[in-house]
Motif scaffolding. Structure first.
Motif, PDB file in Angstrom:
ATOM      1  N   LEU A   1       0.811  -1.216   0.000  1.00  0.00           N
ATOM      2  CA  LEU A   1       0.000   0.000   0.000  1.00  0.00           C
ATOM      3  C   LEU A   1       0.843   1.264   0.000  1.00  0.00           C
ATOM      4  O   LEU A   1       0.421   2.301  -0.511  1.00  0.00           O
ATOM      5  CB  LEU A   1      -0.954   0.001   1.195  1.00  0.00           C
ATOM      6  N   ARG A   2       2.037   1.185   0.571  1.00  0.00           N
ATOM      7  CA  ARG A   2       2.915   2.364   0.522  1.00  0.00           C
ATOM      8  C   ARG A   2       3.259   2.689  -0.930  1.00  0.00           C
ATOM      9  O   ARG A   2       3.224   3.844  -1.348  1.00  0.00           O
ATOM     10  CB  ARG A   2       4.185   2.120   1.337  1.00  0.00           C
ATOM     11  N   HIS A   3       3.559   1.646  -1.703  1.00  0.00           N
ATOM     12  CA  HIS A   3       3.883   1.859  -3.113  1.00  0.00           C
ATOM     13  C   HIS A   3       2.645   2.350  -3.865  1.00  0.00           C
ATOM     14  O   HIS A   3       2.737   3.217  -4.741  1.00  0.00           O
ATOM     15  CB  HIS A   3       4.392   0.565  -3.742  1.00  0.00           C
ATOM     16  N   THR A   4       1.485   1.812  -3.533  1.00  0.00           N
ATOM     17  CA  THR A   4       0.246   2.227  -4.180  1.00  0.00           C
ATOM     18  C   THR A   4       0.020   3.724  -4.010  1.00  0.00           C
ATOM     19  O   THR A   4      -0.346   4.429  -4.957  1.00  0.00           O
ATOM     20  CB  THR A   4      -0.952   1.459  -3.594  1.00  0.00           C
ATOM     21  N   LEU A   5       0.246   4.238  -2.805  1.00  0.00           N
ATOM     22  CA  LEU A   5       0.049   5.660  -2.564  1.00  0.00           C
ATOM     23  C   LEU A   5       1.177   6.498  -3.147  1.00  0.00           C
ATOM     24  O   LEU A   5       0.975   7.659  -3.510  1.00  0.00           O
ATOM     25  CB  LEU A   5      -0.116   5.928  -1.067  1.00  0.00           C
ATOM     26  N   GLU A   6       2.376   5.916  -3.238  1.00  0.00           N
ATOM     27  CA  GLU A   6       3.494   6.629  -3.858  1.00  0.00           C
ATOM     28  C   GLU A   6       3.211   6.939  -5.322  1.00  0.00           C
ATOM     29  O   GLU A   6       3.692   7.935  -5.865  1.00  0.00           O
ATOM     30  CB  GLU A   6       4.774   5.794  -3.758  1.00  0.00           C
TER      31      GLU A   6
ATOM     32  N   THR B   1      -5.380   8.547  -5.083  1.00  0.00           N
ATOM     33  CA  THR B   1      -6.083   9.564  -4.311  1.00  0.00           C
ATOM     34  C   THR B   1      -6.941   8.911  -3.222  1.00  0.00           C
ATOM     35  O   THR B   1      -7.170   7.700  -3.240  1.00  0.00           O
ATOM     36  CB  THR B   1      -6.995  10.402  -5.208  1.00  0.00           C
ATOM     37  N   LEU B   2      -7.423   9.745  -2.310  1.00  0.00           N
ATOM     38  CA  LEU B   2      -8.290   9.238  -1.248  1.00  0.00           C
ATOM     39  C   LEU B   2      -9.529   8.580  -1.831  1.00  0.00           C
ATOM     40  O   LEU B   2      -9.929   7.492  -1.405  1.00  0.00           O
ATOM     41  CB  LEU B   2      -8.697  10.376  -0.315  1.00  0.00           C
TER      42      LEU B   2
ATOM     43  N   GLN C   1      -9.958   7.198  -4.781  1.00  0.00           N
ATOM     44  CA  GLN C   1      -9.590   5.925  -5.407  1.00  0.00           C
ATOM     45  C   GLN C   1      -9.346   4.851  -4.349  1.00  0.00           C
ATOM     46  O   GLN C   1      -9.736   3.694  -4.523  1.00  0.00           O
ATOM     47  CB  GLN C   1      -8.346   6.113  -6.276  1.00  0.00           C
ATOM     48  N   PHE C   2      -8.700   5.241  -3.271  1.00  0.00           N
ATOM     49  CA  PHE C   2      -8.432   4.325  -2.159  1.00  0.00           C
ATOM     50  C   PHE C   2      -9.743   3.822  -1.559  1.00  0.00           C
ATOM     51  O   PHE C   2      -9.924   2.623  -1.325  1.00  0.00           O
ATOM     52  CB  PHE C   2      -7.600   5.059  -1.107  1.00  0.00           C
ATOM     53  N   LEU C   3     -10.680   4.742  -1.323  1.00  0.00           N
ATOM     54  CA  LEU C   3     -11.978   4.369  -0.777  1.00  0.00           C
ATOM     55  C   LEU C   3     -12.739   3.472  -1.743  1.00  0.00           C
ATOM     56  O   LEU C   3     -13.435   2.538  -1.324  1.00  0.00           O
ATOM     57  CB  LEU C   3     -12.805   5.625  -0.485  1.00  0.00           C
ATOM     58  N   GLY C   4     -12.599   3.746  -3.041  1.00  0.00           N
ATOM     59  CA  GLY C   4     -13.302   2.956  -4.033  1.00  0.00           C
ATOM     60  C   GLY C   4     -12.908   1.490  -4.008  1.00  0.00           C
ATOM     61  O   GLY C   4     -13.737   0.610  -4.248  1.00  0.00           O
ATOM     62  N   VAL C   5     -11.656   1.217  -3.721  1.00  0.00           N
ATOM     63  CA  VAL C   5     -11.193  -0.171  -3.627  1.00  0.00           C
ATOM     64  C   VAL C   5     -11.523  -0.757  -2.258  1.00  0.00           C
ATOM     65  O   VAL C   5     -12.051  -1.868  -2.151  1.00  0.00           O
ATOM     66  CB  VAL C   5      -9.674  -0.262  -3.885  1.00  0.00           C
TER      67      VAL C   5
ATOM     68  N   GLU D   1     -13.185   6.574   9.274  1.00  0.00           N
ATOM     69  CA  GLU D   1     -12.190   5.589   9.690  1.00  0.00           C
ATOM     70  C   GLU D   1     -11.258   5.217   8.529  1.00  0.00           C
ATOM     71  O   GLU D   1     -10.036   5.126   8.692  1.00  0.00           O
ATOM     72  CB  GLU D   1     -12.884   4.348  10.235  1.00  0.00           C
ATOM     73  N   MET D   2     -11.833   5.021   7.346  1.00  0.00           N
ATOM     74  CA  MET D   2     -11.013   4.649   6.204  1.00  0.00           C
ATOM     75  C   MET D   2     -10.119   5.806   5.768  1.00  0.00           C
ATOM     76  O   MET D   2      -8.994   5.593   5.306  1.00  0.00           O
ATOM     77  CB  MET D   2     -11.899   4.189   5.045  1.00  0.00           C
ATOM     78  N   THR D   3     -10.604   7.038   5.938  1.00  0.00           N
ATOM     79  CA  THR D   3      -9.770   8.206   5.632  1.00  0.00           C
ATOM     80  C   THR D   3      -8.571   8.253   6.577  1.00  0.00           C
ATOM     81  O   THR D   3      -7.448   8.584   6.165  1.00  0.00           O
ATOM     82  CB  THR D   3     -10.596   9.500   5.750  1.00  0.00           C
TER      83      THR D   3
END
Length: 260
Positions: A197-202, A206-207, A209-213, A234-236
């Motif tokens: 997930l660190r690489h995913t955010l690197e 976006t927030l 997109q992250f929430l969408g998954v 919480e997810m944010t």
């Protein structure tokens, strides 16, 4: 089996483990999502209460976008459509995508017709609810290793400290290491079971997109949906904690917090 298919044993075991986690966690999330709504079956409950008792508010809000559109936007879109109620009820039961984007809304076959009708009536009643006004975003600048600087729209650390994380970041750490670490590695360090997930955010996720998954899940990958179990807030917090980890600013392990 892994040798005959040419798959390394560790990866094969990882695939099996991801599937097991999905099988174990998904029913728990589903049960929690609909527990309150099921208790209300057959009683004259308002659509708003039914909606809040389901997983819907993890992906939708009354006045702003989370994963899916705001309920007020849906109401405005279908305000003059006499077939809107039946169309929306069918979409809630069957799920689908395309009208508001490519993220697929999961089906809700356990909802009874009367419950679906009340939910839709409440959604359509929100046509006059104004969209939430975007609050002014304060920039927070941080220096990375090597001298590079980055600006975030949320704080990682309490004011006047470069070590103690905010309550929100600490909450994200606690939530991550309660629910996400099994597949994505403790402290978002690495794992053979799920993506880094660190690489995913690197790479610029976006927030939203992250929430969408996270809220919808990835059934093909064995990842359960967290909608109805974890809230938008919480997810944010999890996203922001992992963002701090991806930048190398939030350390491995329990970070010092403002409550220490």
């Amino acid at each position: 089996m892994s040798r005959s298919l040419g798959i390394p044993r560790t990866i094969a075991l990882g695939i099996i483990a991801v599937g097991i986690v999905g099988l174990l966690v998904a029913p728990l999330v589903q049960a929690r999502s609909w527990a309150r709504a099921e208790l209300q079956a057959g009683t004259p409950q308002a659509g708003e209460q039914l909606t809040k008792g389901s997983d819907c508010f993890s992906c939708h809000a009354s006045d702003h976008v989370i994963v899916g559109p705001a309920y007020s936007a849906i109401a405005k879109k279908y305000a003059a459509d006499p077939a809107a109620a039946s169309r929306l009820a069918r979409r809630i039961r069957e799920g689908g995508s395309g009208t508001w984007g490519n993220i697929r809304m999961p089906p809700h076959p356990d909802l009874k017709d009367a419950q679906t009708k009340e939910i839709v009536q409440w959604i359509l009643s929100l046509k006059d609810v104004p969209a939430a006004r975007a609050a002014g975003v304060k920039p927070y600048a941080y220096a990375l290793q090597g001298g590079k600087k980055v600006t975030l729209d949320f704080p990682l650390f309490v004011e006047g400290s470069d070590r103690k994380v905010t309550k929100e970041i600490f909450r994200g750490y606690a939530l991550y290491n309660s629910y996400c670490y099994r597949c994505h590695g403790t402290d978002a360090t690495e794992s053979e079971l799920g993506p880094n997930l660190r690489h995913t955010l690197e790479t610029g996720t976006t927030l939203r997109q992250f929430l969408g998954v996270a809220m919808v899940g990835r059934e093909d990958k064995g990842m359960p949906s967290w909608a109805g179990f974890l809230s938008e807030e919480e997810m944010t917090s999890i996203y922001r904690y992992v963002k701090g980890r991806s930048l190398g600013l939030v350390p491995v392990g329990r970070p010092p917090s403002e409550t220490d």
